[in-house]
Design an enzyme around this catalytic site. Structure first.
Site, short mmCIF file in Angstrom:
data_model
loop_
_atom_site.label_atom_id
_atom_site.label_comp_id
_atom_site.label_asym_id
_atom_site.label_seq_id
_atom_site.Cartn_x
_atom_site.Cartn_y
_atom_site.Cartn_z
N ALA A 70 0.83 -1.20 0.00
CA ALA A 70 0.00 0.00 0.00
C ALA A 70 0.87 1.26 0.00
CB ALA A 70 -0.98 -0.03 1.15
N CYS A 71 0.50 2.25 0.80
CA CYS A 71 1.21 3.54 0.77
C CYS A 71 2.64 3.44 1.29
CB CYS A 71 0.43 4.58 1.56
SG CYS A 71 -1.16 5.01 0.82
N ALA A 72 2.97 2.36 1.98
CA ALA A 72 4.32 2.18 2.51
C ALA A 72 5.24 1.45 1.52
CB ALA A 72 4.28 1.44 3.83
N SER A 73 4.79 1.22 0.31
CA SER A 73 5.52 0.38 -0.64
C SER A 73 6.93 0.88 -0.93
CB SER A 73 4.74 0.25 -1.94
OG SER A 73 3.55 -0.48 -1.76
N SER A 77 -0.05 8.11 -2.72
CA SER A 77 0.23 6.81 -2.12
C SER A 77 1.74 6.60 -1.98
CB SER A 77 -0.42 5.71 -2.94
OG SER A 77 -0.32 4.46 -2.29
#
Length: 365
Positions: free
Chosen positions: A154-157, A325
């Site tokens: 997710a946004c931490a990718s 993101s």
């Protein structure tokens, strides 16, 4: 030699949508909906939709505009999603096309050629297909030998992928190209007041290599995941088999719960990471944070430092790009890396659905 981030690149689509345009579109839709279902709303079987304002959006998020791959369909109240054309299998996919543009920038900035790269990681929330991997498509388009794979945290990718790059380099790889392409407009409910304004579309790329070149030496990576349903999208391979009918095949979140959960969690993990690495908050010249919400980021830094932190130390790109993101943290770094001098420290922090938290300490060398 040490492991260093030596170049970044950013590619944004040509279309932009202002808050004013989004608000006009949403409010037109809301007025029609509330009129169409007036009887049901009166009876309590349906809820009236709420209109939006530019002031609400900017106060809640700090967002003023966003780039999108196609704007006419988003603003059309009979569609409210981008108008895209399905591409032939022999054509470059939309995400690969955007990723290649960002990658070329990053490679130029790192002064590196395709034959010096042997790993490609495509790390994004909004991966447009299951297989073949977008990473392998980008690898082929650039002429990179070696291996490539997609990953989604997710946004931490991006921060999670930097850790994978570091591990690959420690295992003998030469250089890693990380690409983050987020076409978030394809999964947003543009009829929902609380989320219609949040996201934008963009591509970023980062070169990480074991080298003597100038850049940002990666000193420490911290990753953690904690399960939560507060941010969720149930689009998936089994929807057709399930005869799925629920309306949660797009982005859904309980923003208040996310804010309450994530702010103290991220602040605590960054504080502990800095302490373990013998660094104080005052030694971090720039905090490159996940670009989700300006209020969230400001409070995280205040909790870490125990005081209000100079906004200049936390570069924000929300006003122009909105929430992109996984890519937001890289855009922030790309735009302000030259504000960090040799010998100074910076920190990349991203967090999102999962919950997933990634934090990377770097030093300009």
């Amino acid at each position: 030699m040490s492991i260093r981030i030596t170049g970044t690149g950013v590619y944004a689509p040509k279309d932009q949508i202002s808050n004013e345009e989004l608000v006009e579109s949403l409010n037109t839709y809301v007025a029609r909906y509330n009129q169409q279902y007036a009887a049901e709303i009166e009876q309590g079987t349906k809820k009236a939709l709420l209109p939006s304002t530019v002031e609400f959006i900017e106060k809640a998020s700090g967002i003023q505009s966003r780039y999108v791959v196609e704007k006419s369909g988003i603003l059309d109240i009979d569609r409210m999603m981008p108008v895209l054309t399905e591409r032939n299998n022999e054509e470059l996919s939309l995400q690969a096309e955007m990723g290649v543009e960002a990658a070329k920038q990053a490679m130029k900035n790192a002064n590196i050629s395709a034959d010096e790269i042997d790993v490609v990681i495509f790390a994004s929330l909004s991966i447009q297909r299951a297989y073949p991997a977008i990473a392998i498509e980008i690898q082929n388009a650039l002429g990179v030998k070696g291996y490539a794979f997609d990953m989604n945290v997710a946004c931490a990718s991006a921060t999670f992928a930097i850790k994978q790059a570091v591990d690959a380099l420690k295992s003998g790889s030469k250089a890693v190209l990380m690409v983050n392409v987020e076409v978030m407009s394809g999964q947003v409910d543009f009829s929902a007041r609380d989320s219609h304004f949040i996201f934008g579309d963009v591509a970023t790329a980062t070169i990480i290599e074991q080298t003597h070149k100038s850049g940002f030496e990666v000193l420490n990576c911290y990753l953690e995941t904690i399960y939560s349903n507060n941010i969720r999208n149930n689009f998936g391979y089994l929807n057709a088999s399930e005869d799925a009918v629920r309306d949660d095949r797009v982005f859904r979140q309980d923003g208040r719960k996310v804010f309450k959960d994530v702010v103290p969690l991220v602040a605590d993990r960054i504080a502990v990471q800095l302490q373990r690495n013998g660094l104080s908050v005052d030694q971090i010249k720039r905090f490159w944070m996940h670009q989700a919400n300006i209020n969230m980021n400001s409070l995280i830094l205040k909790m870490i430092a125990g005081k209000t932190v100079d906004p200049e130390r936390m570069p924000m790109v929300l006003a122009e790009y909105a929430n992109t993101s996984s890519a937001g943290v890289i855009i922030a770094m790309h735009q302000s890396a030259d504000q960090v001098d040799v010998g100074e420290y910076a920190l990349l922090s991203s967090f999102g659905a999962g919950y997933a938290i990634g934090s990377v300490i770097v030093k300009k060398v």
